[in-house]
Design an enzyme around this catalytic site. Structure first.
Site, short mmCIF file in Angstrom:
data_model
loop_
_atom_site.label_atom_id
_atom_site.label_comp_id
_atom_site.label_asym_id
_atom_site.label_seq_id
_atom_site.Cartn_x
_atom_site.Cartn_y
_atom_site.Cartn_z
N ALA A 102 -27.92 81.64 4.93
CA ALA A 102 -26.61 81.11 5.33
C ALA A 102 -25.98 80.32 4.18
O ALA A 102 -24.78 80.44 3.92
CB ALA A 102 -26.74 80.23 6.57
N GLU A 103 -26.75 79.49 3.49
CA GLU A 103 -26.24 78.77 2.33
C GLU A 103 -27.30 78.62 1.25
O GLU A 103 -28.49 78.49 1.55
CB GLU A 103 -25.74 77.36 2.70
CG GLU A 103 -24.25 77.25 2.89
CD GLU A 103 -23.82 77.54 4.30
OE1 GLU A 103 -22.62 77.72 4.54
OE2 GLU A 103 -24.70 77.60 5.18
N THR A 104 -26.81 78.64 0.03
CA THR A 104 -27.60 78.23 -1.13
C THR A 104 -26.91 77.01 -1.72
O THR A 104 -25.70 77.03 -1.97
CB THR A 104 -27.70 79.34 -2.18
OG1 THR A 104 -28.41 80.46 -1.62
CG2 THR A 104 -28.44 78.85 -3.42
#
Length: 267
Positions: free
Chosen positions: A45-47
């Site tokens: 979903a996020e880095t």
């Protein structure tokens, strides 16, 4: 060139739950296209990418498709990496961000508390007619909006049962769609409210646990329930728990995190 990378499950006390985020410390900023390519390759979903800036840090977040202006779980994951691996015992981290100002995370034992902006939603005067068709399910109690649509249902069961049409949701004019309902603080849920979040246009069909959306959920439920400290659960397949507090123009969002993997990537 090789870069260190950590994968952390945020807003949970066990692996394979909560929301996984990749955290990549940098000596200096890489080109935006390279940051986006790394996030796409990670396919989480996020880095989160960060660099040190004096006693503080600069922080940015990318989904597999876009850079985002605010992310809770990847901020928590970054604070976890700093305070448990890179600088063990550090109890406060200040993150300078490009659009959300300075975000502070404090650590007390295993719990991390994020100090985020209060973003109360407003009634959606003309919600996109595609919205309810995309969500399906029963008629909601209310539709509000902020960064995301906030769709309120009567029961937690209604929220859990939704099976949205992701292709339709991706056509909406909002960043994401959050659905929510009251929990039963004295019953099986043991929480004040539950939620789910869908952001297919951003490369996230369903986000497991979304810290930033609680900037909107916390003031809504604080006003509705008449209390400023609330227990929340995001009822995705992985699930996650958050302790939220309305504090004037800020929202405090608390949770735990666990390390899943540590390694390096070649860029």
């Amino acid at each position: 060139m090789r870069l260190p990378i950590y994968q952390v499950d945020a807003f949970t006390d066990r692996v394979f739950a909560g929301n996984p985020a990749a955290v990549v410390p940098l000596e200096s900023w890489l080109p935006d296209a390279q940051l986006q390519a790394i996030a796409a390759e990670n396919n989480l979903a996020e880095t989160a990418f960060f660099i040190r800036s004096g006693t503080e840090f600069e922080l940015r977040w990318f989904t597999p498709a876009v850079e985002v202006e605010l992310c809770g779980h990847a901020t928590l994951a970054t604070a976890f990496v700093i305070s448990t691996i890179l600088e063990p015992g550090r109890a406060r981290m200040d993150f300078a961000t490009r659009q959300a100002g300075t975000l502070t995370v404090t650590r007390d034992g295993d719990r991390y508390t994020l100090d985020f902006p209060n973003r109360p939603p407003q009634p959606a005067e003309s919600p996109d007619p595609t919205l309810l068709a995309a969500l399906g399910g029963p008629a909601p109690v209310a539709i509000l909006s902020g960064r995301d649509y906030l769709v309120v249902y009567e029961s937690a069961d209604a929220v859990r049962a939704l099976t949205p049409d992701m292709a339709l949701l991706s056509k909406l004019d909002m960043w994401a769609v959050c659905v929510t309902a009251p929990g039963d603080a004295s019953g099986e849920d043991g929480v004040d409210f539950v939620s789910r979040l869908f952001a297919p246009a951003q490369g996230i069909p369903e986000d497991p646990v979304t810290g930033s959306t609680h900037c909107m959920l916390t003031p809504y439920w604080a006003e509705r329930l008449g209390k400023t400290v609330l227990k929340a659960r995001q009822v995705s397949a992985r699930g996650g728990e958050l302790l939220c507090e309305l504090a004037g123009d800020r929202v405090k969002i608390g949770g735990q995190a666990v390390l899943y993997l540590e390694g390096s990537i070649r860029v």
